[in-house]
Design an enzyme around this catalytic site. Structure first.
Site, PDB file in Angstrom:
ATOM      1  N   GLU A   5      -4.760  -5.349 -11.642  1.00  0.00           N
ATOM      2  CA  GLU A   5      -4.868  -4.744 -10.805  1.00  0.00           C
ATOM      3  C   GLU A   5      -3.505  -4.649  -9.429  1.00  0.00           C
ATOM      4  O   GLU A   5      -3.515  -6.626  -8.597  1.00  0.00           O
ATOM      5  CB  GLU A   5      -6.116  -4.473  -9.573  1.00  0.00           C
ATOM      6  CG  GLU A   5      -5.538  -2.904  -8.018  1.00  0.00           C
ATOM      7  CD  GLU A   5      -6.565  -3.291  -7.599  1.00  0.00           C
ATOM      8  OE1 GLU A   5      -6.945  -2.953  -6.321  1.00  0.00           O
ATOM      9  OE2 GLU A   5      -7.734  -3.292  -8.609  1.00  0.00           O
ATOM     10  N   GLU A  52      -1.848  -0.711   0.700  1.00  0.00           N
ATOM     11  CA  GLU A  52      -3.011  -0.112   1.122  1.00  0.00           C
ATOM     12  C   GLU A  52      -2.247   0.048   2.504  1.00  0.00           C
ATOM     13  O   GLU A  52      -1.367  -1.261   2.490  1.00  0.00           O
ATOM     14  CB  GLU A  52      -3.636  -0.553   0.746  1.00  0.00           C
ATOM     15  CG  GLU A  52      -4.532  -0.438  -0.580  1.00  0.00           C
ATOM     16  CD  GLU A  52      -5.759  -1.110  -0.885  1.00  0.00           C
ATOM     17  OE1 GLU A  52      -6.279  -1.544  -1.124  1.00  0.00           O
ATOM     18  OE2 GLU A  52      -5.746  -2.806  -0.779  1.00  0.00           O
ATOM     19  N   ARG A  77      -2.518   5.177 -10.363  1.00  0.00           N
ATOM     20  CA  ARG A  77      -3.681   5.740  -8.944  1.00  0.00           C
ATOM     21  C   ARG A  77      -3.306   5.781  -6.936  1.00  0.00           C
ATOM     22  O   ARG A  77      -3.372   5.158  -6.597  1.00  0.00           O
ATOM     23  CB  ARG A  77      -4.993   4.916  -9.459  1.00  0.00           C
ATOM     24  CG  ARG A  77      -4.911   4.989 -10.641  1.00  0.00           C
ATOM     25  CD  ARG A  77      -6.122   4.400 -11.015  1.00  0.00           C
ATOM     26  NE  ARG A  77      -6.443   3.966 -12.258  1.00  0.00           N
ATOM     27  CZ  ARG A  77      -7.467   3.425 -13.007  1.00  0.00           C
ATOM     28  NH1 ARG A  77      -8.926   3.392 -12.652  1.00  0.00           N
ATOM     29  NH2 ARG A  77      -7.486   3.038 -14.635  1.00  0.00           N
ATOM     30  N   TRP A 130      -9.177   7.775   1.115  1.00  0.00           N
ATOM     31  CA  TRP A 130     -10.352   7.711   1.143  1.00  0.00           C
ATOM     32  C   TRP A 130     -10.611   7.204   2.762  1.00  0.00           C
ATOM     33  O   TRP A 130      -9.706   6.139   3.595  1.00  0.00           O
ATOM     34  CB  TRP A 130     -10.643   6.636   0.097  1.00  0.00           C
ATOM     35  CG  TRP A 130     -10.348   5.457   0.541  1.00  0.00           C
ATOM     36  CD1 TRP A 130      -9.435   4.525  -0.911  1.00  0.00           C
ATOM     37  CD2 TRP A 130     -11.205   3.948   0.453  1.00  0.00           C
ATOM     38  NE1 TRP A 130      -9.823   3.627  -0.044  1.00  0.00           N
ATOM     39  CE2 TRP A 130     -10.255   3.040   0.479  1.00  0.00           C
ATOM     40  CE3 TRP A 130     -12.684   3.889   0.685  1.00  0.00           C
ATOM     41  CZ2 TRP A 130     -10.725   1.970  -0.117  1.00  0.00           C
ATOM     42  CZ3 TRP A 130     -13.056   2.442   0.244  1.00  0.00           C
ATOM     43  CH2 TRP A 130     -12.297   1.453   1.060  1.00  0.00           C
ATOM     44  N   THR A 157     -16.626  -3.839   4.449  1.00  0.00           N
ATOM     45  CA  THR A 157     -15.665  -2.964   3.847  1.00  0.00           C
ATOM     46  C   THR A 157     -15.435  -2.341   5.401  1.00  0.00           C
ATOM     47  O   THR A 157     -13.914  -2.482   5.164  1.00  0.00           O
ATOM     48  CB  THR A 157     -16.506  -1.837   2.783  1.00  0.00           C
ATOM     49  OG1 THR A 157     -16.532  -2.524   1.511  1.00  0.00           O
ATOM     50  CG2 THR A 157     -15.045  -0.572   2.892  1.00  0.00           C
TER      51      THR A 157
END
EC number: 3.2.-.-
Length: 423
Positions: free
Chosen positions: A122, A126, A206, A210, A221
């Site tokens: 990956e 972000e 992708r 979110w 998180t």
């Protein structure tokens, strides 16, 4: 902290109804045999102008709804549970990906650009809705989530208000992250645990939004995302104006040989090189010198990489790759599509860059302070990999020594016989 997509496994069970899967594998070649081949693209260059609806033709909307308009593709989080996401319907293997993005505001809101492989390699960009001065870079190898210490936080001017071009230049030797043409981070293969955690298998792209700050997520998180999301302030929107892709190994498909998850196990099927833009616009973004080099490599790289196998000493001598076997479990690979965060690589990261990356480093890149608070429940993926980043075990063919052994040996012997007869 993990990037968007593979955080706490335990938290994912709670968050599953709320978020879209962005990092998961339908069939992981590290753990399963006979996985279907990944669809590729025979085009070496693709450009998607998301101000045009037709640009979505080669992308699958995996969650929510994505509309197009003058600002490009719009990803809007309007209420709890929203997570609009698109995924390319093709994979690439090494190359360059540039995304023109304006990220979403909003505490706990995450705008993400993720390259993901079947083995859960990956590479990420972000942007957090509560941080209008930095974005995160991250990477993970083979779904290993034993540590979360690979993120950096380079500065960028008002990413919520301004379109910036976020680029990943991915080769078999290194990965470079750049913003608006300025390199902000470089990862060398050898610095990713000797290459064993270096992303090296075909990936799709992708893109999505979110709520990392959703109250149903794990506390780790929520903390990483910057706090709880206040849905009364919604809607929050991210915009993707365009995506440009250079594929160094255009092919009809890619398949795995064995379960190593190393690049020398990848087979390129039906390789071909053409160039086409899916944009209805008459112009395509100017090609940089790096992009031009990547495009040039595309005409030769497929042959070299495609023919690299354990038995091909000629091809392997041109490609130093990890050949050891990995015993790692995969981390948060969920076919249910519920994972909102990103897998991490095991062990200490040999990177520099201040960010929240903790390991010793030989990596360059500008990154400002940023906090990483990985959850202790963030996936298994413990690793005892014995793989190395050395070239393959097949020795390089030495024409000069072979010639000497084949011809000069007999000639020297005949010369000795002649000298003895003369005596």
């Amino acid at each position: 902290m993990p990037s968007i997509l593979k955080l706490a496994t335990a938290a994912l069970a709670v968050a599953a109804p709320l978020v879209s899967a962005q990092t998961y594998s339908d069939c992981n070649p590290l753990k399963q045999s006979n996985c279907p081949a990944d669809k590729g693209s025979t085009e070496s260059t693709l450009h998607f102008d998301f101000t045009q609806e037709s640009a979505l033709d080669q992308w699958k909307t995996t969650a929510g709804k994505v509309n197009t308009g003058s600002d490009g593709a719009e990803f809007t989080l309007a209420k709890k549970g929203d997570a609009p996401t698109i995924r390319s319907n093709f994979y690439i293997w090494y190359g360059e990906i540039s995304v023109e993005m304006k990220s979403a505001p909003g505490t706990g809101v995450v705008s993400s650009i993720v390259l993901e492989s079947d083995t859960l390699d990956e590479v990420d960009w972000e942007a957090l809705g509560g941080n209008n001065a930095q974005v995160e870079t991250n990477y993970f190898g083979k779904g290993d989530t034993t540590t979360y210490d690979r993120d950096t936080w380079p500065n960028v001017a008002t990413p919520h208000d301004t379109f910036h071009t976020y680029t990943v230049k991915w080769t078999k030797d290194h990965i470079i992250w750049s913003i608006d043409g300025n390199d902000v981070r470089t990862l060398n293969k050898a610095d990713a645990q000797g290459g064993t955690r270096f992303p090296q298998t075909p990936m799709d792209i992708r893109i999505g939004i979110w709520a990392g700050g959703d109250s149903g997520n794990g506390q780790g998180t929520i903390d990483w995302a910057g706090g709880e999301t206040d849905y009364s302030q919604a809607p929050f929107s991210m915009y993707i104006k365009s995506v440009t892709i250079k594929n160094d190994n255009p092919a009809e498909s890619y398949s795995y040989n064995g379960n190593s998850g190393n690049d020398d196990s990848i087979k390129v099927n039906g390789a071909g090189v053409t160039a086409r833009s899916t944009s209805t616009s008459s112009t395509v973004p100017a090609t940089t010198s790096t992009e031009a080099a990547s495009s040039t490599e595309a005409s030769t790289a497929p042959t070299t990489l495609a023919t690299t196998t354990q038995g091909s000493s000629t091809a392997q001598s041109t490609e130093a790759s990890s050949t050891g076997s990995s015993s790692e479990a995969s981390g948060a690979a969920s076919s249910s599509g519920a994972s909102p965060s990103s897998s991490g690589a095991a062990g200490s990261s040999s990177e520099s860059g201040s960010g929240s990356s903790s390991g010793s480093s030989s990596e360059t890149g500008s990154s400002s302070s940023g906090s990483s608070s990985g959850s202790s429940t963030a996936g298994s993926g413990a690793s005892s990999s014995s793989a190395s980043a050395s070239a393959s075990s097949s020795p390089a063919f030495n024409a000069a020594s072979s010639l000497g052994a084949t011809y000069l040996g007999p000639v020297s012997f005949l010369g000795l016989i002649t000298a003895m007869l003369q005596l």
